[in-house]
Design a protein around this motif. Sequence first.
Motif, PDB file in Angstrom:
ATOM      1  N   LEU A   1       0.817  -1.209   0.000  1.00 23.41           N
ATOM      2  CA  LEU A   1       0.000   0.000   0.000  1.00 23.41           C
ATOM      3  C   LEU A   1       0.857   1.268   0.000  1.00 23.41           C
ATOM      4  O   LEU A   1       1.733   1.431   0.836  1.00 23.41           O
ATOM      5  CB  LEU A   1      -0.889  -0.002   1.240  1.00 23.41           C
ATOM      6  N   GLY A   2       0.576   2.122  -0.944  1.00 24.50           N
ATOM      7  CA  GLY A   2       1.261   3.409  -0.941  1.00 24.50           C
ATOM      8  C   GLY A   2       2.536   3.408  -1.758  1.00 24.50           C
ATOM      9  O   GLY A   2       3.048   4.462  -2.097  1.00 24.50           O
ATOM     10  N   TYR A   3       3.029   2.240  -2.062  1.00 25.87           N
ATOM     11  CA  TYR A   3       4.249   2.201  -2.850  1.00 25.87           C
ATOM     12  C   TYR A   3       3.974   1.621  -4.223  1.00 25.87           C
ATOM     13  O   TYR A   3       3.276   0.642  -4.361  1.00 25.87           O
ATOM     14  CB  TYR A   3       5.314   1.334  -2.145  1.00 25.87           C
ATOM     15  N   ASN A   4       4.534   2.238  -5.193  1.00 20.75           N
ATOM     16  CA  ASN A   4       4.410   1.784  -6.566  1.00 20.75           C
ATOM     17  C   ASN A   4       5.830   1.488  -7.011  1.00 20.75           C
ATOM     18  O   ASN A   4       6.557   2.368  -7.411  1.00 20.75           O
ATOM     19  CB  ASN A   4       3.764   2.903  -7.381  1.00 20.75           C
ATOM     20  N   GLY A   5       6.236   0.231  -6.874  1.00 21.06           N
ATOM     21  CA  GLY A   5       7.642  -0.082  -7.094  1.00 21.06           C
ATOM     22  C   GLY A   5       8.440   0.613  -6.009  1.00 21.06           C
ATOM     23  O   GLY A   5       8.148   0.451  -4.830  1.00 21.06           O
ATOM     24  N   HIS A   6       9.375   1.440  -6.425  1.00 20.72           N
ATOM     25  CA  HIS A   6      10.166   2.162  -5.428  1.00 20.72           C
ATOM     26  C   HIS A   6       9.661   3.577  -5.230  1.00 20.72           C
ATOM     27  O   HIS A   6      10.335   4.425  -4.703  1.00 20.72           O
ATOM     28  CB  HIS A   6      11.642   2.168  -5.832  1.00 20.72           C
ATOM     29  N   VAL A   7       8.446   3.813  -5.692  1.00 26.96           N
ATOM     30  CA  VAL A   7       7.905   5.171  -5.598  1.00 26.96           C
ATOM     31  C   VAL A   7       6.791   5.196  -4.571  1.00 26.96           C
ATOM     32  O   VAL A   7       5.936   4.320  -4.561  1.00 26.96           O
ATOM     33  CB  VAL A   7       7.328   5.615  -6.963  1.00 26.96           C
ATOM     34  N   GLN A   8       6.818   6.149  -3.692  1.00 28.52           N
ATOM     35  CA  GLN A   8       5.632   6.368  -2.878  1.00 28.52           C
ATOM     36  C   GLN A   8       4.931   7.623  -3.375  1.00 28.52           C
ATOM     37  O   GLN A   8       5.567   8.652  -3.616  1.00 28.52           O
ATOM     38  CB  GLN A   8       5.944   6.540  -1.397  1.00 28.52           C
ATOM     39  N   ALA A   9       3.629   7.483  -3.560  1.00 30.96           N
ATOM     40  CA  ALA A   9       2.832   8.609  -4.045  1.00 30.96           C
ATOM     41  C   ALA A   9       1.865   9.044  -2.953  1.00 30.96           C
ATOM     42  O   ALA A   9       1.234   8.211  -2.317  1.00 30.96           O
ATOM     43  CB  ALA A   9       2.074   8.199  -5.300  1.00 30.96           C
ATOM     44  N   LYS A  10       1.768  10.331  -2.740  1.00 28.10           N
ATOM     45  CA  LYS A  10       0.802  10.860  -1.787  1.00 28.10           C
ATOM     46  C   LYS A  10       0.049  12.021  -2.420  1.00 28.10           C
ATOM     47  O   LYS A  10       0.630  12.804  -3.173  1.00 28.10           O
ATOM     48  CB  LYS A  10       1.494  11.322  -0.502  1.00 28.10           C
TER      49      LYS A  10
END
Lengths: 218, 166
Positions: B131-140
Motif C-alpha cells: 500500500l502506498g508504494y508503486n515499485g520504489h515510488v511512494q505517491a501521496k
Amino acid sequence: MYSRRLDGRTLTFGHEGLLYKDSFVLYDKQTGSLWVHTTGEAIRGPLKGKQLTFLPSRVTTWAKWRSEYPQTLVLNGRRAGGFMGAFNLNRDRSRYGLSVGHGKQVKLYPFTWLPRDGVVNDDVNGLKVVVVVDGATGMGVAFERGDLVFRSKDGQIIDQQGRVWDRLRGTSGERKLTPVPATAWLIDRWMAFFRPGEGVRGAGVPPVGRSPRPGPGW
Amino acid sequence: MLTRGKRTVALVVATAALVVALACGSLAVLRDLGQQDSSDSSDFDQDISRAVPRDGFPVFNNPPMVSAEQAAGLRDDDWIIGVTVNGQAKVRVHSGSESMKNDHDDGRFSGNFRFAVLLSLRHLNPFGPFLGYNGHVQAKAYPVAVMGVHELGNDTCGGEPIAVSW
C-alpha cells in the motif's frame, strides 16, 4: 512542496500566520526562523537566507492522479474554501502561471500563454528545460532536456531522434528526464517576489497583461 | 602675531571642523549601514502583515492517510497536490527512524516508520505490492480543498520528510 531536511537536520514547520508579500509565512520549531511558503527561503531568524529544497509535485485532478498512481495514499478530511481551498484553475486560469526553476532563479509561464496541448523548449537561467502542459488538467510540469528538443505527438512528447516520452513522467523506457521544480503561482503574487529583467530573477518573463501569444518553438 | 593667532585659530577651527566632519562622515556611514539593516527590516515591515494568529491553522503532522479506494469523499475533478518520492529501502529505513524520533518529540507515533520497517523486509523478501508504494515510488495526494483547512503540513513521503505547502 519542500524537503524538511536542511544541513543535516530535519525541520518541523508551524504556521506563523503572517503574510509576507501576500505569501504565508512559516516558522520552524527547531530555530524559530521565518520561511516564505512560496519561495522556501528563510527571511528572518538564525536560518535567514537559507533555502529549502524544492520537491517536484504536481497539481492535478484526483481522477488523473489516481489513474497514474493507483496505490497513492490520500489525505482525507474536511474541505474548506478561503486561501488555498478556493483554488480553481478552470475558473481563474488567467491569474495563474507556472513558475519553473528554483529559489531565486525562476521563470514564469502564464498559463494562458502556454499552448494548451503544447510543449515549450526553453532555458531557465542556462538550464535547458522543456515545459509540458497536461492536456487534461491544463497544469504543467518541467524537465531538464539537455540537448533534446521536444514536440507534442499523440498525447505524448517526442524528441528530435523520434523517441517517444511519457508526457508527465518524462520517461522513455529506462530513460528518465530529471524533473525541474515547477509550481503554479498566482501571477501577481509571483510579481511581488520576482521582477522581470532584474538580473536572473524572472529573466525573460513576458510582461504580465500583454496579450498572448508564444508561437511554435517559443 | 594677531594675524598669526587668527591663522592658528582658523587652523584649529578648520581642524576641528574636519574632525567633526569626519566624525559626522563616519556617523553617516554608520547610519547608512544601520539604515541598510533597518531598511531591510522596514521593507520587511512594509511587506509583512498579520493574517491570522500564530498557529491559527491546524497544521498536520504525519496525518493518517487512506487508499484511493477509501477516499470516498473525493470527486474525480477535485484538484489535488500530488508528490512522489523515489527512495531506496535503505534510505527509507534510515529516515523512518528519523521520523520516529520526530514523532516521539511530537508525542505521536509514525505510520511511516511502520512503512519503513515493512519495506525493508520487502526489500529482503519481496511479498508483492504494498500500500502506498508503486515499485520504489511512494505517491501521496493532498486534496487542495482539504489543504484549505490546514494550509500546511509536516509529513514524509518515501522516507523523505516533506513540508506540504503550495
